[in-house]
Design an enzyme around this catalytic site. Structure first.
Site, PDB file in Angstrom:
ATOM      1  N   TYR A 123       0.782  -1.229   0.000  1.00 47.60           N
ATOM      2  CA  TYR A 123       0.000   0.000   0.000  1.00 47.60           C
ATOM      3  C   TYR A 123       0.816   1.284   0.000  1.00 47.60           C
ATOM      4  CZ  TYR A 123      -3.944  -3.075   0.552  1.00 47.60           C
ATOM      5  OH  TYR A 123      -4.886  -4.057   0.332  1.00 47.60           O
ATOM      6  N   PHE A 417     -10.549  -3.523  10.870  1.00 49.70           N
ATOM      7  CA  PHE A 417     -11.758  -3.391  10.062  1.00 49.70           C
ATOM      8  C   PHE A 417     -11.485  -3.944   8.667  1.00 49.70           C
ATOM      9  CE2 PHE A 417      -9.387   0.616  10.125  1.00 49.70           C
ATOM     10  CZ  PHE A 417      -9.183   0.882   8.779  1.00 49.70           C
TER      11      PHE A 417
END
Length: 417
Positions: A123, A417
């Site tokens: 990322y 999450f």
């Protein structure tokens, strides 16, 4: 045939979600599946299809995250990202990441995007920087003493503990405490309706012999001031001695006395000789209450990755530990609208950040800005690695800006999450 991301339809959720499970080789219960279904924001979820079959997934969640100064800022939570093994190295991930950030910018509500990374190397190229780390520990409670300061009469008065073997029975008390601690620590997420169920997930396959999830609440004059969620794994040695462990899932408290009472409770659970704690803040106060840190088995791992979607709005959303007036030259190849010079002026009360043509004081990439944003990574340390440059050496701009970006407490993400 060109494959482009498109918004998920609710009727496609099961097939879309199965691609994600396959990518992570995951199993799940019906309870987990229904919870994830209810938390998925379908209108913010993307998929890529090939001949009618989903082959890639990505979702966004509407969070509010605490930032330095105590504000709770709208933040896009990147989640449920996967690409089927048959469709790797075709640019599908890149196209979804770009579409997400463009959509967030177009909506104009969330200046930040955040994620947790299954593979951190992925990322950075999309501008996400490591903004918060987490501490894990295996504390030998049979040999390490907990040295607690004596509470004042006011702190001790009316303080008592209530314990339940069913964690869900104390949900309201826990959430009341959690909501109050969120603004105190950068990186914490305010829980939207439904998210209070996530910490209670306790599939049997993940227990590894431990009990179902339990809970203890600290109350003062009947009002909750702290809680801990935990499980106990009672084990026995060949000689018949107990050698169990307490597995701490979550612990929050509003004051030192409540915090200490909860740790004392965990320390004294019968038939256990260790506490295993994962995903704790780097500056968790228990570190200063033990008499032998060498027997606490601590380790540090990566946790929250962050990137500004709109540099100006993101830097204006937080406060600063010291007065700052600096021109930042930001490079953002993935979101070119951020590339340019930005004048940041602020202090502990607030800030403004706007484009400028003035000469730059510091230059850095948007990834480094994400690393430093919550105050857990020093701009000075990044400069030492050659990732931040002071454009006028000796001006003091780096020192002053680094001091302004610091946080009183280490940033921390309380749950994934």
């Amino acid at each position: 045939m060109t494959m482009e991301p498109r918004v998920l339809q609710r009727s496609e959720w099961d097939a879309w979600y199965d691609v994600l499970l396959s990518a992570f080789a995951s199993e799940e219960t019906s309870q987990e599946r229904e919870l994830y279904r209810s938390l998925t924001e379908v209108e913010r979820s993307l998929g890529i299809w090939d001949e009618g079959r989903p082959v890639a997934t990505a979702g966004l969640l509407s969070f509010r995250m605490a930032v330095p100064g105590g504000a709770v800022v709208p933040t896009a939570g990147v989640t449920m990202v996967s690409v089927a093994p048959t469709h790797r190295r075709r640019g599908l991930l890149r196209s979804m990441m770009r579409r997400q950030l463009e959509d967030v910018r177009a909506a104009g509500q969330e200046p930040l995007a955040a994620l947790t990374a299954s593979e951190p190397a992925i990322y950075g190229r999309f501008g996400y920087g490591l903004a918060a780390r987490a501490l894990s520990a295996r504390i030998d409670t049979s040999r390490v003493a907990l040295e607690l300061p004596a509470p004042t009469a006011a702190e001790a008065d009316g303080l008592r503990l209530r314990q339940s073997d069913e964690a869900a029975s104390l949900l309201a008390e826990c959430e009341a405490v959690y909501a109050r601690v969120v603004p105190r620590r950068p990186g914490m997420l305010a829980r939207r309706p439904g998210w209070e169920r996530m910490p209670l997930l306790d599939p049997e396959r993940s227990r590894a012999g431990a009990s179902p999830l339990r809970c203890v609440v600290a109350l003062r004059d009947g009002e909750p001031v702290g809680y801990a969620r935990y499980a106990v794994n009672v084990r026995w040695t060949e000689t018949g001695a107990s050698d169990g462990e307490v597995r701490l899932r979550e612990l929050e408290a509003l004051d030192p006395a409540g915090y200490a009472a909860l740790w004392r409770f965990l320390w004294d659970i019968d038939l256990t000789t260790s506490i295993v704690a994962g995903d704790r803040p780097l500056d968790d106060p228990w570190l200063h209450l033990v008499n032998d840190p060498r027997r606490c088995g601590t380790a540090v791992g990566d946790s929250l990755y962050l990137r500004p979607v709109e540099v100006g709005a993101a830097l204006a959303a937080r406060c600063y530990a010291a007065p700052v007036d600096v021109v930042l030259e930001v490079e953002d190849a993935f979101c070119p609208w951020n590339t340019g010079r930005w004048r940041l002026s602020g202090d502990e009360k607030g800030a403004v950040c706007e484009p400028t043509r003035d000469a730059a004081d510091l230059s850095l990439s948007v990834r480094e800005l994400g690393r430093a944003y919550l105050g857990g990574t020093s701009l000075t340390a990044l400069a030492g690695a050659g990732l931040v440059a002071e454009q006028r050496p000796g001006s003091g701009a780096l020192r002053a800006t680094a001091a302004a970006f610091t946080s009183e407490v280490q940033p921390w993400l309380p749950h994934g999450f």
